[in-house]
Design an enzyme around this catalytic site. Sequence first.
Site, PDB file in Angstrom:
ATOM      1  N   LYS A  11      51.270  57.291  42.094  1.00 47.55           N
ATOM      2  CA  LYS A  11      51.702  56.091  42.846  1.00 47.55           C
ATOM      3  C   LYS A  11      51.860  54.922  41.871  1.00 47.55           C
ATOM      4  CE  LYS A  11      48.456  53.472  44.983  1.00 47.55           C
ATOM      5  NZ  LYS A  11      48.416  52.033  44.649  1.00 47.55           N
ATOM      6  N   ASN A  12      50.902  54.746  40.974  1.00 51.62           N
ATOM      7  CA  ASN A  12      50.891  53.551  40.129  1.00 51.62           C
ATOM      8  C   ASN A  12      51.866  53.636  38.956  1.00 51.62           C
ATOM      9  OD1 ASN A  12      49.109  52.505  41.904  1.00 51.62           O
ATOM     10  ND2 ASN A  12      47.296  52.773  40.618  1.00 51.62           N
ATOM     11  N   CYS A 104      43.489  40.762  48.105  1.00 49.53           N
ATOM     12  CA  CYS A 104      43.194  41.879  49.007  1.00 49.53           C
ATOM     13  C   CYS A 104      41.678  42.067  49.001  1.00 49.53           C
ATOM     14  CB  CYS A 104      43.942  43.128  48.577  1.00 49.53           C
ATOM     15  SG  CYS A 104      43.450  43.664  46.962  1.00 49.53           S
ATOM     16  N   ARG A 109      43.134  38.905  43.052  1.00 48.12           N
ATOM     17  CA  ARG A 109      44.390  39.441  42.516  1.00 48.12           C
ATOM     18  C   ARG A 109      45.332  38.310  42.041  1.00 48.12           C
ATOM     19  NH1 ARG A 109      44.486  44.757  44.348  1.00 48.12           N
ATOM     20  NH2 ARG A 109      45.739  45.185  42.508  1.00 48.12           N
ATOM     21  N   PRO A 110      44.881  37.455  41.128  1.00 47.70           N
ATOM     22  CA  PRO A 110      45.768  36.396  40.618  1.00 47.70           C
ATOM     23  C   PRO A 110      46.946  36.983  39.843  1.00 47.70           C
ATOM     24  CG  PRO A 110      43.801  36.566  39.277  1.00 47.70           C
ATOM     25  CD  PRO A 110      43.594  37.481  40.441  1.00 47.70           C
ATOM     26  N   LEU A 113      48.625  35.762  34.580  1.00 47.22           N
ATOM     27  CA  LEU A 113      49.051  36.409  33.323  1.00 47.22           C
ATOM     28  C   LEU A 113      50.499  36.880  33.422  1.00 47.22           C
ATOM     29  CD1 LEU A 113      45.760  38.410  32.604  1.00 47.22           C
ATOM     30  CD2 LEU A 113      46.535  36.290  31.485  1.00 47.22           C
ATOM     31  N   ASP A 295      39.630  52.598  39.697  1.00 54.31           N
ATOM     32  CA  ASP A 295      40.149  53.271  40.896  1.00 54.31           C
ATOM     33  C   ASP A 295      39.404  54.553  41.221  1.00 54.31           C
ATOM     34  OD1 ASP A 295      43.649  52.424  40.281  1.00 54.31           O
ATOM     35  OD2 ASP A 295      41.931  51.275  40.981  1.00 54.31           O
ATOM     36  N   ARG A 387      48.156  55.020  52.083  1.00 51.32           N
ATOM     37  CA  ARG A 387      48.881  54.174  51.126  1.00 51.32           C
ATOM     38  C   ARG A 387      49.007  54.888  49.784  1.00 51.32           C
ATOM     39  NH1 ARG A 387      46.453  49.097  49.481  1.00 51.32           N
ATOM     40  NH2 ARG A 387      48.102  49.466  47.999  1.00 51.32           N
TER      41      ARG A 387
HETATM   42  C1  EPZ Z   1      46.927  48.043  38.916  1.00 55.39           C
HETATM   43  O1  EPZ Z   1      46.823  46.853  39.661  1.00 55.39           O
HETATM   44  C2  EPZ Z   1      46.786  49.172  39.936  1.00 55.39           C
HETATM   45  N1  EPZ Z   1      47.837  49.071  40.960  1.00 55.39           N
HETATM   46  C3  EPZ Z   1      45.409  49.106  40.602  1.00 55.39           C
HETATM   47  O2  EPZ Z   1      45.295  50.245  41.450  1.00 55.39           O
HETATM   48  C4  EPZ Z   1      44.340  49.197  39.517  1.00 55.39           C
HETATM   49  O3  EPZ Z   1      43.066  49.086  40.116  1.00 55.39           O
HETATM   50  C5  EPZ Z   1      44.545  48.061  38.513  1.00 55.39           C
HETATM   51  O4  EPZ Z   1      45.871  48.148  37.948  1.00 55.39           O
HETATM   52  C6  EPZ Z   1      43.542  48.107  37.379  1.00 55.39           C
HETATM   53  O5  EPZ Z   1      43.626  49.341  36.721  1.00 55.39           O
HETATM   54  C7  EPZ Z   1      49.099  49.457  40.654  1.00 55.39           C
HETATM   55  O6  EPZ Z   1      49.395  49.861  39.550  1.00 55.39           O
HETATM   56  C8  EPZ Z   1      50.102  49.360  41.773  1.00 55.39           C
HETATM   57  P1  EPZ Z   1      45.537  44.271  36.946  1.00 55.39           P
HETATM   58  P2  EPZ Z   1      47.148  45.435  38.926  1.00 55.39           P
HETATM   59  O7  EPZ Z   1      46.588  43.221  36.864  1.00 55.39           O
HETATM   60  O8  EPZ Z   1      48.141  45.621  37.857  1.00 55.39           O
HETATM   61  C9  EPZ Z   1      42.894  40.363  36.715  1.00 55.39           C
HETATM   62  C10 EPZ Z   1      44.888  51.421  43.436  1.00 55.39           C
HETATM   63  O9  EPZ Z   1      43.826  51.646  44.044  1.00 55.39           O
HETATM   64  N2  EPZ Z   1      44.200  39.679  36.577  1.00 55.39           N
HETATM   65  O10 EPZ Z   1      45.414  45.241  35.825  1.00 55.39           O
HETATM   66  O11 EPZ Z   1      47.429  44.440  39.994  1.00 55.39           O
HETATM   67  C11 EPZ Z   1      42.731  40.959  38.110  1.00 55.39           C
HETATM   68  O12 EPZ Z   1      42.187  39.986  39.001  1.00 55.39           O
HETATM   69  C12 EPZ Z   1      45.142  50.037  42.870  1.00 55.39           C
HETATM   70  O13 EPZ Z   1      45.796  52.261  43.197  1.00 55.39           O
HETATM   71  C13 EPZ Z   1      44.215  38.327  36.249  1.00 55.39           C
HETATM   72  O14 EPZ Z   1      43.168  37.710  36.079  1.00 55.39           O
HETATM   73  O15 EPZ Z   1      45.728  45.099  38.284  1.00 55.39           O
HETATM   74  C14 EPZ Z   1      41.766  42.084  37.862  1.00 55.39           C
HETATM   75  O16 EPZ Z   1      40.449  41.566  37.836  1.00 55.39           O
HETATM   76  C15 EPZ Z   1      44.029  49.055  43.202  1.00 55.39           C
HETATM   77  N3  EPZ Z   1      45.430  37.700  36.133  1.00 55.39           N
HETATM   78  C16 EPZ Z   1      42.129  42.570  36.455  1.00 55.39           C
HETATM   79  O17 EPZ Z   1      42.861  41.500  35.849  1.00 55.39           O
HETATM   80  C17 EPZ Z   1      46.617  38.367  36.315  1.00 55.39           C
HETATM   81  O18 EPZ Z   1      47.696  37.740  36.174  1.00 55.39           O
HETATM   82  C18 EPZ Z   1      42.995  43.818  36.429  1.00 55.39           C
HETATM   83  O19 EPZ Z   1      44.137  43.553  37.219  1.00 55.39           O
HETATM   84  C19 EPZ Z   1      46.578  39.743  36.650  1.00 55.39           C
HETATM   85  C20 EPZ Z   1      45.366  40.383  36.771  1.00 55.39           C
END
Ligand code: EPZ
Length: 409
Positions: A11-12, A104, A109-110, A113, A295, A387
Amino acid sequence: MHGEVTISGSKNAALPIMAATLLTDEPCVIRRVPDLSDTRFMVQILESLGASVKFEDGTLTVRAKKIRGYADYELVRKMRGSICIAGPLLGRLRKARISLPGGCIIGARPINLHLKGLAALGAKVEIEGGYVTATAKKLNGAVMFLGGRSGSTVLGTANVMMAATLAEGVTIIESAACEPEVVDLANFLNAMGANISGAGSPTITITGVEKLHGAEHEVIPDRIEVATFLIAAGATNGEVTLCGARADHLRAVIDKLSEAGVSVERSGANMIVRRKGKLKPVDITTLPYSGFPTDVQAQMMSLLALAPGISIITERIFESRFMHVSELARLGAEIEIEGPSAIVKGGRPLSGAPVMASDLRASAALVIAGLAAKGATQVNRIYHLDRGYEKMDAKLRKLGARIQRIEEK
Ligand code: EPZ
């Protein structure tokens, strides 16, 4: 549970790759796309942008001949992963306007970055009225650092990488996400004529090109689905063969499962999982790839609730990813939360009860716990499960699990 299960596409990996088809006006064919509510949402989003999409038997054909840079608020709001259309829209149209994805249940989920990276490429980023608008006369390659408080950002790396493919000059992303899904996206973009190197490492270099063309691609298997089935087999003292699973994407999980008394062996393109005697307690800390994946944290907690002794699970990626703890307690698990850690006093047998799913991976954890508990467990709100898992109940039934889907009245 015993028998064989075929792993679906990731999915990801599929979501950003589906978004990447917006970068060209030529047709793209993506195979092994899992049929999930998240991928079906992404199809709707691509169509709302003007692309023509055909999705059957796991193969997606997309042609984004003429598209608009404005995504439907209602659709984008419902699925956080849709943020990854921002980079392709900016790359193709030099303009992207999408609704700010809500937080969520697992965290705020900011997207700071993401916006930092797109701005570094020359985009003017404005946030107003719940929308983020990014516009650029020109996109220029830039050197940028995408590390945040919990490591890098997976979809932020994807967004910047996709926009940078059509920027002028060289972009270097420092502290890029190293997840296999980022590598799969880079491979698809290179098949489209992009020039990307270093994907999978913390430094990714993208040399911009004039135009991208259509391409064909097969999505990697879903490593989180693999981990979920490995843990389900371990929790039920079974022996299961996983077809199409890639052990090289799951080193941390295989290592911890082995420590906990669940052996995973490779045999060709498959993996065989079986219990090695009693379960043992282990300590887990979730980290960016190639550390233990966040995850898989909830699913692992269900297994460790069965392991006599104390296991400590520390969640370092998301600020509130312990929603499953209270539901596991309803099945008899003894778990205490101390800040970012959950202390699991494992070993007491679980007994079935009605429980409530709260998010995608928590629902998988509750199914695993229900499979191991005495008596029946009813998991409510399984739309969370749908999902991210393709036909999970059917796959589990084929392995001998006594599980059935009760249609909501
Ligand atoms: C991806 O989400 C995955 N989703 C998530 O899987 C997964 O948990 C996550 O990566 C971490 O591995 C998809 O790929 C669709 P991040 P993503 O940006 O990219 C912080 C599932 O269950 N952050 O890597 O949205 C954020 O708050 C889902 O399949 C900032 O601070 O995650 C988090 O603490 C859940 N600023 C950390 O970084 C930003 O601009 C990791 O988030 C972006 C993120």
